[in-house]
Design a protein around this motif. Structure first.
Motif, PDB file in Angstrom:
ATOM      1  N   LEU A  55       0.835  -1.207   0.000  1.00  0.00           N
ATOM      2  CA  LEU A  55       0.000   0.000   0.000  1.00  0.00           C
ATOM      3  C   LEU A  55       0.866   1.253   0.000  1.00  0.00           C
ATOM      4  CD1 LEU A  55      -2.810  -0.762   2.624  1.00  0.00           C
ATOM      5  CD2 LEU A  55      -2.992  -0.776   0.127  1.00  0.00           C
ATOM      6  N   ASP A 105      -2.959   0.469  -4.000  1.00  0.00           N
ATOM      7  CA  ASP A 105      -1.838  -0.430  -3.767  1.00  0.00           C
ATOM      8  C   ASP A 105      -0.935  -0.457  -5.001  1.00  0.00           C
ATOM      9  OD1 ASP A 105      -2.975  -2.117  -5.648  1.00  0.00           O
ATOM     10  OD2 ASP A 105      -3.790  -3.515  -4.164  1.00  0.00           O
ATOM     11  N   ALA A 110      -7.818   1.392  -2.092  1.00  0.00           N
ATOM     12  CA  ALA A 110      -7.771   0.768  -0.770  1.00  0.00           C
ATOM     13  C   ALA A 110      -7.946   1.827   0.302  1.00  0.00           C
ATOM     14  CB  ALA A 110      -6.445   0.049  -0.566  1.00  0.00           C
TER      15      ALA A 110
END
Lengths: 351, 351, 351, 351
Positions: free
Chosen positions: A101, A305, A311
């Motif tokens: 991430l 990511d 995300a």
């Protein structure tokens, strides 16, 4: 050409990752025969190390420095000084969840773009931990500058929206903010703790005053003393701006206000911040750095990511809700490295 | 070690005094086989040259550039390019009166302190005229950057207390302030002319936007892209401060406000100013420079002479009441030199 | 990073092509307040210029030097000194025939391989003419070294198979070979003229003796004084080898023969050549350079063209049948640049 | 400016004293994502380490390398690589007797002259032990060069007055001399052991052949490939001379003999040694270094002490009677560092 070296006559090269084996620095060009003990350096490192107070990260690092070369029987030999700090409180596994991430505000995305690979553990090389090496090198520079009568003092001028109303150097090390105004410091701490409790962070301004620099230090054209300071300070991760003397206020001033007049006693004002034409005037050198709020916060944030998928990220872990107090010694260290380098360069010019 | 060189892979070294025979630059490291004609460079020099309008100095310099080496049949050869601008409107005798006086705001005092000698004619090496060499070098860098898709645009964001309310790049070259807001520009001119009539001068802010830089450019740790920009811009004589992205405003922000989130379309904001961890994000790079009011004013000022005697000085001569419009191409040039250098360094890293 | 700069504290950057507009040099880091006139430089340039005798090329270049910056009222100011030599006897058309041919022994093939473009006129940047810029810079270094008591003397020790049997510095400038032995010089000239008449050329050895360097000059580890001299001298086009002190003879010596013993009067021998551990001992510094026979000869030679076709080439034009006498001032210049740089660096270390 | 750094795009900085805590190197500019394990480096260090045979010193150092930074999960990250070798067999007390004596051939006198202080233990920084750091850095460079198809092979060409009559690379690692001729190697060993028994030492010549360098590598003017090699090799303590290709033999050659002709198959000879105009031709690069006899011998020698008193010295301790076999990997390492740096610089030029 790679960017891990600073300075020419007094030259430092740092190495190391946040959760690797060690961080440290090679100092090349130290004046020979200067007394240097580990405790001289440790004192400065202790001011930067984590875990000092409620407004700094609880990561446990003693940041114990080891002099590995360049010092013989307690004195510098003029050969390279390797200073090493072995990492202790490494928790690389704490970063497994965010391995793929990109943390907002962090260099995860850009390091991957540049290198095609990244050590994701605690920001790797991009970690604030790298500044420990700068502080160690700065401590060595300060030993030499002290002998020149140069004194460098930085402090938190503003944080979490609170500014200092007075400047008393004696207060600086008495409060966790390293602010020269005890009242303001208390208010800063209060606001920062409140922010930290909500998972948020605060920015601020660090000011630095350098006393005792003789006139004539600094090398035009591209390596002006203020240009070198600007580079040195802007190279500290969280810094978003730097101004010297009048700084951005100069934009709205007129020539007759801004010019520093002289009479028999010397300069009558210091809008220049102690540097004109890139060269020291002999007055106090004064500059300020804008520090962004710490990027690591515990609030949920949007990101992507490494595969481009969206995300949400919640950065757990150990962070500084306001980095200003720990940036203070780093700013001093960078100023010291710039000045020791420029003093030596002035000797070369006339030598 | 002497400071007249900037850059490592793309390296420029300037020379020359304001009222000497010439100013100019050697460019070393130019990409071979790039088309380069004098007119490419002249175009940029014309934007910086004196005498363009009522808000700039009436000194007459055509600033005609001569390519003396490094170009063969209209293309770069990869060898050093010497660009020379012979001085024309030299009036060294105009400075005889102030030969022994330190002009407030000027580097007279500091140059003497550093070198023990100074060419007093029109500030000598410390003159703004030195920036012509930078603009010439920047023009060469821009040729290469254009092929990379990089576009650099600077403008006067604020001057004489007047800020722009809109940013329209098409307006910039249409007004003497090089401001992107025609209305604000008119007000700036009005105020500056009024100031000039009283012998005074004004400061301002120059903003620069760089488009088209791919992600991954910039070299941590000490030569971060923003650190190099800070040095480059702070090395311009009149600049007192530099900020990137959110800049000094970051000091009062919180982490959740400042962090630039990402979604599938990329970054959702740009407080970073296009640079994180010293490396480009692929967004626009945005920075601002604080410009002090011109030091040369016609009002009587207090100073001392080289013997320490108190004196009053009234600077006659040809000055810019506000230097912002002429600093615009210099800022662009310095940004171009930094970027071309960093692009080449990225090639070296992976090459 | 590009290779047209030499030195750090005293730094020279050369520019220019053989048949372009000019050749020259920027010197950055010159000590301020040193008297410097064009005639100081011209004297050395006259020793290198073409057309001095029967053993050198008849190309007509006065090599008149112009100081364009960095000198004010006859004294250096510490700012960059631009020295320029405008080319005069340019005959680019003389090279049209060989535009596409790789001349044996010349850098035609390698420049094209490196840059993808080449200025074929008289070797362009690879011409020996570039060394005029070095000699000019060296003349400036020598001004400063003279004040330090340093004296540099090079000479032709061997040429066309003839070696000197005696070393008398007073003879050097009295014969066209710049040999310290009049008898050997006469024989060298005789042989070289005979070779030239057949279209051929000769090599030789140039020796250099540096007197008056105090102990302690030179910077280990990678920039040892001998390493810097080796680089400086090997960077002269025709040089194929360099040796210091005992040099290659050391290979067959034993430790007890080679070690230089000391008694109360100092060192008893000088196999070290005046440098141990990269640092001067205070003795004479002695080194020798192997000079290849001039590549430009009038005999027919096999080569290929830029398309890979085989061809025969007969180089017409104006060449030196033996380059040793003209390399002598170049070797001295490079030694001077190295030494002035290292003296300044020693000042920086302790400064 | 201090001399412990080599290279620009691929940059190494060494540190450490012979009998201090450690020696090592920081490598900055390594290509990212290259596989790198400690064993890759250890292999080269084992070739240099002491105690390998009867012709090398019996000092016991395992020279175990530790990668402290810049490598993540077995691959380089592009950030600085710190390699450290902790010293083990330190016997500083063995040097107490000679604390105040200048050992003939050693840098004792010159270090004191330069720095005003010296670490006398086993030559301190001037020890050959520093070259372990070079070999470690060279091993990293070789990883990258291997991917470019570049192969570097050095060997003892001559020692103790015995020259090789044949060159068979397969023989090199089979004999303690690292000579490419088994018969000559045996004779060298015999003579060196005899010399060692009398407390004496021998010199020699190390040759290096570099295969697979593409045409176009090397950066004129001052940083020619041969000039950089000369500097790199001359910076090795015991080296007194360096020659490329024809080398000193060129002095007695004529132009028609020396010029390397070309036909459709390429160059027909290689007097240039694979480099013309400072740029690789694509042929083998061939150079030779003259190595002096080891300065540490057990025979009584005249010297002085630090107070100027005459003295006799007999150096006890552990020495190499001929250093050639251990210099072989050092020469290879320095060649590797130069080449990797120049390859990267070529990428920057065109990048």
């Amino acid at each position: 050409m790679p960017g891990n070296t600073f300075g020419t006559a007094f030259r430092v090269t740092t190495f190391g990752e946040s959760h690797g084996k060690a961080v440290g620095v090679i100092i090349d060009g130290a004046t020979p025969k200067v007394e240097l003990r580990e405790k001289d350096i440790q004192h400065e490192l202790d001011r930067r190390k984590p875990g000092q107070s409620s407004v700094t990260t609880p990561r446990k690092e003693t940041d114990t420095v080891h002099i590995m070369s360049g010092v013989f029987e307690g004195r510098t030999t003029g050969t390279p000084i390797l200073l090493i700090l072995y990492n202790e409180d490494m928790r690389p596994e704490a970063y497994d969840d965010i391995k793929k991430l990109f943390r907002p505000g962090h260099a995860d995305f850009t390091y991957l773009a540049k290198y095609g690979i990244r050590d994701h553990r605690g920001s790797g090389r991009a970690s604030g931990r790298e500044t420990a090496a700068r502080v160690a090198a700065g401590a060595v520079a300060r030993k030499m500058l002290a002998a020149r009568g140069v004194k460098i003092t930085a402090y938190t001028l503003r944080a979490a929206g609170v500014g200092c109303n007075s400047i008393d150097f004696k207060e600086i090390e008495k409060n966790p903010m390293r602010a020269p105004d005890a009242v303001a410091a208390a208010e800063m701490v209060k606001r920062i703790i409140a922010l930290a409790e909500t998972g948020n962070s605060a920015g601020g301004i660090v000011e630095c005053v350098i006393e005792g620099v003789k006139p004539g230090i600094g090398d035009p054209v591209f390596e002006k003393l203020d240009a070198e300071i600007a580079r040195a300070v802007m190279s500290i991760g969280a810094v978003k701006g730097i101004e010297i003397g009048s700084g951005f206020a100069a934009a709205d001033m007129h020539g007759d206000e801004h010019n520093d007049w002289r009479d028999g006693s010397g300069f009558l004002s210091n809008n220049a911040g102690g540097i004109i034409g890139g060269i020291s005037t002999g007055q106090k050198i004064v500059f300020r750095a804008a520090v962004k709020p710490t990027s690591s916060i515990s609030l949920p944030q949007k990101t992507t990511d490494t595969d481009g998928n969206e995300a949400e990220i919640v950065t757990e872990g150990r962070h500084d809700p306001c980095i200003c107090p720990r940036i203070v010694p780093v700013v001093e260290a960078m100023a010291a490295i710039v000045l020791e380098d420029q003093y030596k360069r002035q000797s070369a010019l006339h030598g």
